[in-house]
Design a protein around this motif. Structure first.
Motif, PDB file in Angstrom:
ATOM      1  N   VAL A 128       0.833  -1.022   0.101  1.00 57.87           N
ATOM      2  CA  VAL A 128      -0.053   0.070   0.079  1.00 57.87           C
ATOM      3  C   VAL A 128       0.931   1.546  -0.102  1.00 57.87           C
ATOM      4  O   VAL A 128       1.624   1.532   0.877  1.00 57.87           O
ATOM      5  N   SER A 129       0.815   2.113  -1.101  1.00 59.86           N
ATOM      6  CA  SER A 129       1.513   3.327  -1.085  1.00 59.86           C
ATOM      7  C   SER A 129       0.935   4.528  -0.034  1.00 59.86           C
ATOM      8  O   SER A 129      -0.332   4.525  -0.201  1.00 59.86           O
ATOM      9  N   VAL A 130       1.741   4.975   0.865  1.00 62.58           N
ATOM     10  CA  VAL A 130       0.877   5.906   1.631  1.00 62.58           C
ATOM     11  C   VAL A 130       1.697   7.272   1.648  1.00 62.58           C
ATOM     12  O   VAL A 130       1.224   8.143   2.404  1.00 62.58           O
ATOM     13  N   CYS A 131       2.906   7.496   1.263  1.00 63.34           N
ATOM     14  CA  CYS A 131       3.445   8.881   1.092  1.00 63.34           C
ATOM     15  C   CYS A 131       4.482   8.733  -0.079  1.00 63.34           C
ATOM     16  O   CYS A 131       5.185   7.869  -0.451  1.00 63.34           O
ATOM     17  N   ARG A 132       4.258   9.952  -0.782  1.00 63.67           N
ATOM     18  CA  ARG A 132       5.032  10.205  -1.850  1.00 63.67           C
ATOM     19  C   ARG A 132       5.994  11.555  -1.424  1.00 63.67           C
ATOM     20  O   ARG A 132       5.588  12.310  -0.842  1.00 63.67           O
ATOM     21  N   PHE A 133       7.467  11.431  -1.762  1.00 66.82           N
ATOM     22  CA  PHE A 133       8.301  12.642  -1.799  1.00 66.82           C
ATOM     23  C   PHE A 133       7.831  13.668  -2.805  1.00 66.82           C
ATOM     24  O   PHE A 133       8.015  13.458  -4.002  1.00 66.82           O
ATOM     25  N   ARG A 134       7.527  14.887  -2.231  1.00 65.06           N
ATOM     26  CA  ARG A 134       7.351  15.829  -3.242  1.00 65.06           C
ATOM     27  C   ARG A 134       8.311  17.121  -2.978  1.00 65.06           C
ATOM     28  O   ARG A 134       8.336  18.227  -3.790  1.00 65.06           O
ATOM     29  N   LYS A 135       8.904  17.092  -1.615  1.00 68.44           N
ATOM     30  CA  LYS A 135       9.679  18.405  -1.477  1.00 68.44           C
ATOM     31  C   LYS A 135      11.244  17.725  -0.696  1.00 68.44           C
ATOM     32  O   LYS A 135      10.702  16.416  -0.491  1.00 68.44           O
ATOM     33  N   THR A 136      12.137  18.344  -0.745  1.00 70.55           N
ATOM     34  CA  THR A 136      13.290  17.792  -0.231  1.00 70.55           C
ATOM     35  C   THR A 136      12.913  17.570   1.397  1.00 70.55           C
ATOM     36  O   THR A 136      12.229  18.177   2.080  1.00 70.55           O
ATOM     37  N   ILE A 137      13.391  16.294   1.976  1.00 67.04           N
ATOM     38  CA  ILE A 137      13.164  15.757   3.249  1.00 67.04           C
ATOM     39  C   ILE A 137      13.854  16.953   4.051  1.00 67.04           C
ATOM     40  O   ILE A 137      15.276  17.300   3.999  1.00 67.04           O
ATOM     41  N   ALA A 138      13.054  17.156   5.158  1.00 67.56           N
ATOM     42  CA  ALA A 138      13.769  18.249   6.137  1.00 67.56           C
ATOM     43  C   ALA A 138      15.112  17.601   6.772  1.00 67.56           C
ATOM     44  O   ALA A 138      15.899  18.435   6.880  1.00 67.56           O
ATOM     45  N   ASP A 139      14.810  16.616   7.301  1.00 67.21           N
ATOM     46  CA  ASP A 139      16.057  15.832   8.095  1.00 67.21           C
ATOM     47  C   ASP A 139      16.086  14.445   7.912  1.00 67.21           C
ATOM     48  O   ASP A 139      15.006  13.528   8.425  1.00 67.21           O
ATOM     49  N   THR A 140      16.854  13.924   6.965  1.00 68.96           N
ATOM     50  CA  THR A 140      16.542  12.410   6.471  1.00 68.96           C
ATOM     51  C   THR A 140      16.862  11.551   7.825  1.00 68.96           C
ATOM     52  O   THR A 140      16.130  10.370   7.851  1.00 68.96           O
ATOM     53  N   THR A 141      17.720  11.820   8.682  1.00 71.88           N
ATOM     54  CA  THR A 141      18.126  11.012   9.799  1.00 71.88           C
ATOM     55  C   THR A 141      16.659  10.716  10.685  1.00 71.88           C
ATOM     56  O   THR A 141      16.477   9.677  10.922  1.00 71.88           O
ATOM     57  N   LYS A 142      16.029  11.957  10.868  1.00 73.92           N
ATOM     58  CA  LYS A 142      14.804  11.827  11.843  1.00 73.92           C
ATOM     59  C   LYS A 142      13.878  11.227  10.913  1.00 73.92           C
ATOM     60  O   LYS A 142      13.164  10.395  11.573  1.00 73.92           O
TER      61      LYS A 142
END
Length: 227
Positions: free
Chosen positions: A169-183
């Motif tokens: 089930v796809s639930v999230c797609r990236f549309r902007k730069t991820i704020a903090d990839t580690t978190k």
């Protein structure tokens, strides 16, 4: 195919891509001129399971609200993408009753199917819930439909992007730069083995849809009851 191993491999590879900023942004999510439409056969999980998924998404939203998160109305499992979404497609080009008849001839094989949504995985552009069918009927049904459509004269583009064998089930797609990839990855790791619940599949829907299965752009063509 060992689904658990496939999902694990996918997550490992994708987590590395996210960590090193090699993830892929979807530039068309907010494009009002995106007119990609197609025909899909899909399964919708129970509302209670969707609510469990929203609890996970809410935690991601708090960390990074800029990404595209699926509402309950759009959450689904793709059985088969019969006509992959493309510019210029419209229902006026096909006879839906021909598709309904082909599916109806093979639908009986889907009885007694349960799907367990357990854990999360990812691609380089999408976060997904892992789906595990209780038996082989889902892929047997897919193969039967592939053969039925292959032997028909109706328009189709099955497996044009990839051969579907999972129940994710796809639930999230990236549309902007991820704020903090580690978190962001730490939240994914937290839900890596989260049990979202099981449900028995009692119907499947044939729909005309846009790329994101948005409710406001989706038209149900037929609901096939399995009981």
């Amino acid at each position: 195919m060992d689904l658990a191993a496939h999902y694990n491999q996918l997550f490992t590879k994708s987590a590395q891509a996210i960590s090193s900023n090699r993830y892929v942004l979807d530039s068309k999510i907010d494009d009002e001129n995106d007119h990609r439409f197609g025909i899909t056969l899909l399964i919708r999980p129970l509302e209670s399971i969707k609510n469990q998924i929203q609890s996970f998404l809410n935690e991601l939203k708090k960390e990074d609200p800029a990404q595209y998160y699926y509402p309950n109305s759009d959450i689904h499992i793709t059985v088969l993408s019969i006509i992959s979404c493309r510019d210029g497609f419209s229902l006026s080009q096909i006879n839906p009753s021909a598709y309904i008849a082909l599916i109806q001839e093979n639908i009986a094989s889907l009885k007694n199917l349960e799907i367990h949504l357990n854990g999360i995985t990812a691609s380089d552009s999408t976060i997904m819930i892992q789906g595990f069918p209780s038996n082989d009927t889902l892929n047997s049904f897919r193969d039967a439909l592939r053969e039925a459509f292959k032997n028909s004269t109706v328009q189709r583009s099955i497996d044009s992007r990839y051969t579907l064998f999972t129940a994710h089930v796809s639930v999230c797609r990236f549309r902007k730069t991820i704020a903090d990839t580690t978190k962001f990855i730490s939240i994914l790791e937290k839900y890596r083995k989260q049990d979202f619940g099981k449900f028995t599949v009692d119907n499947v829907e044939l729909v005309c849809n846009d790329w994101y299965q948005r409710k406001e752009k989706t038209q149900i063509l037929h609901t096939f009851l399995l009981k």
